[in-house]
Design a protein around this motif. Sequence first.
Motif, PDB file in Angstrom:
ATOM      1  N   GLY A  26      -6.169  13.300  -7.817  1.00 43.67           N
ATOM      2  CA  GLY A  26      -4.969  12.484  -7.245  1.00 43.67           C
ATOM      3  C   GLY A  26      -3.729  12.618  -8.220  1.00 43.67           C
ATOM      4  O   GLY A  26      -3.768  13.451  -8.844  1.00 43.67           O
ATOM      5  N   CYS A  27      -3.069  11.539  -8.022  1.00 52.33           N
ATOM      6  CA  CYS A  27      -1.674  11.678  -8.447  1.00 52.33           C
ATOM      7  C   CYS A  27      -1.183  10.737  -9.297  1.00 52.33           C
ATOM      8  O   CYS A  27      -2.197   9.656  -9.383  1.00 52.33           O
ATOM      9  N   GLY A  28      -0.336  10.930 -10.347  1.00 47.63           N
ATOM     10  CA  GLY A  28      -0.095   9.885 -11.427  1.00 47.63           C
ATOM     11  C   GLY A  28       0.819   8.871 -11.235  1.00 47.63           C
ATOM     12  O   GLY A  28       1.317   7.977 -11.977  1.00 47.63           O
TER      13      GLY A  28
ATOM     14  N   ARG B  67      -5.977   5.875  -4.128  1.00 48.99           N
ATOM     15  CA  ARG B  67      -7.266   6.016  -4.909  1.00 48.99           C
ATOM     16  C   ARG B  67      -8.274   5.629  -4.125  1.00 48.99           C
ATOM     17  O   ARG B  67      -8.946   4.603  -4.144  1.00 48.99           O
ATOM     18  N   GLY B  68      -8.534   6.264  -3.120  1.00 45.49           N
ATOM     19  CA  GLY B  68      -9.619   5.726  -1.900  1.00 45.49           C
ATOM     20  C   GLY B  68      -8.984   4.501  -1.390  1.00 45.49           C
ATOM     21  O   GLY B  68      -7.961   4.698  -0.857  1.00 45.49           O
ATOM     22  N   ASN B  69      -9.766   3.653  -1.188  1.00 42.86           N
ATOM     23  CA  ASN B  69      -9.228   2.372  -0.690  1.00 42.86           C
ATOM     24  C   ASN B  69      -8.361   1.222  -1.544  1.00 42.86           C
ATOM     25  O   ASN B  69      -8.285   0.351  -1.185  1.00 42.86           O
ATOM     26  N   ARG B  70      -7.879   1.797  -2.604  1.00 44.20           N
ATOM     27  CA  ARG B  70      -7.125   1.189  -3.654  1.00 44.20           C
ATOM     28  C   ARG B  70      -5.843   1.831  -3.803  1.00 44.20           C
ATOM     29  O   ARG B  70      -5.580   3.068  -3.557  1.00 44.20           O
ATOM     30  N   LYS B  71      -5.062   1.254  -4.469  1.00 39.42           N
ATOM     31  CA  LYS B  71      -3.829   2.150  -4.802  1.00 39.42           C
ATOM     32  C   LYS B  71      -3.853   2.064  -6.700  1.00 39.42           C
ATOM     33  O   LYS B  71      -4.345   1.320  -7.249  1.00 39.42           O
ATOM     34  N   HIS B  72      -3.110   3.345  -7.120  1.00 37.48           N
ATOM     35  CA  HIS B  72      -2.821   3.367  -8.507  1.00 37.48           C
ATOM     36  C   HIS B  72      -1.679   2.254  -8.826  1.00 37.48           C
ATOM     37  O   HIS B  72      -0.972   2.348  -8.454  1.00 37.48           O
ATOM     38  N   MET B  73      -2.318   1.567  -9.950  1.00 36.97           N
ATOM     39  CA  MET B  73      -1.348   0.388 -10.466  1.00 36.97           C
ATOM     40  C   MET B  73      -0.537   0.665 -11.555  1.00 36.97           C
ATOM     41  O   MET B  73      -0.164  -0.244 -12.179  1.00 36.97           O
ATOM     42  N   GLY B  74      -0.399   1.955 -11.824  1.00 36.70           N
ATOM     43  CA  GLY B  74       0.389   2.319 -13.041  1.00 36.70           C
ATOM     44  C   GLY B  74       1.244   3.685 -12.941  1.00 36.70           C
ATOM     45  O   GLY B  74       1.244   4.015 -11.758  1.00 36.70           O
ATOM     46  N   LEU B  75       1.557   4.072 -14.010  1.00 31.09           N
ATOM     47  CA  LEU B  75       2.155   5.323 -14.060  1.00 31.09           C
ATOM     48  C   LEU B  75       1.662   6.200 -15.403  1.00 31.09           C
ATOM     49  O   LEU B  75       1.290   5.729 -16.287  1.00 31.09           O
ATOM     50  N   ASP B  76       1.218   7.258 -14.951  1.00 26.49           N
ATOM     51  CA  ASP B  76       0.405   8.177 -15.893  1.00 26.49           C
ATOM     52  C   ASP B  76       1.524   9.140 -16.439  1.00 26.49           C
ATOM     53  O   ASP B  76       2.429   9.931 -16.010  1.00 26.49           O
ATOM     54  N   ILE B  77       1.445   9.215 -18.030  1.00 24.54           N
ATOM     55  CA  ILE B  77       2.334   9.856 -18.761  1.00 24.54           C
ATOM     56  C   ILE B  77       1.678  11.040 -19.546  1.00 24.54           C
ATOM     57  O   ILE B  77       0.896  10.683 -20.262  1.00 24.54           O
ATOM     58  N   VAL B  78       1.901  12.230 -19.258  1.00 26.15           N
ATOM     59  CA  VAL B  78       1.220  13.464 -19.801  1.00 26.15           C
ATOM     60  C   VAL B  78       1.158  13.366 -21.527  1.00 26.15           C
ATOM     61  O   VAL B  78       1.925  12.911 -22.100  1.00 26.15           O
TER      62      VAL B  78
END
Length: 158
Positions: A47-49, A55-66
Amino acid sequence: MRLYILFSFMLLAVICSSRVEASQVTFGPLCSGNPSNRKRGCDKKYGCGNYGAGRGNRKHMGLDIVCADGATVYAPFDVKLNGKAAPYIKNNAINDGINLSGEGLCFKLFYVKPDRYTGTLKKGQKIGSLLPMQKVYPGITSHVHVQMCDKSDPTKYF
């Protein structure tokens, strides 16, 4: 009466100015090798950052930094270390992180092994190291996950 009104306006001005300051906060570099805080894009398998990504049945609750596995993770500004923050219920090789506060913000960094969990750090000082994401998610773009304590969108701070 006039003094009361004047005091009320002054109090309102102080409250508004403190809110403006928090909204003007910008994270300094979080990870060695990524001075611009480049965000993780999308991986076919994982998925995406970005904040709110599915995220399937939920949402990504943050931000991903490489951030590369084993890279140094830095304090983005002067911070207080407020203890451990584990992202998973079940233990694995990347189940560690830290609760932080500073600049009027409360946030967590996941997938980081901190050198310590309490105390204070100045901007740019080492917090710890990125844990081995490839052991748990082979092929993912390794990253630090930034999550606000209230689970609001951290993107505006980058």
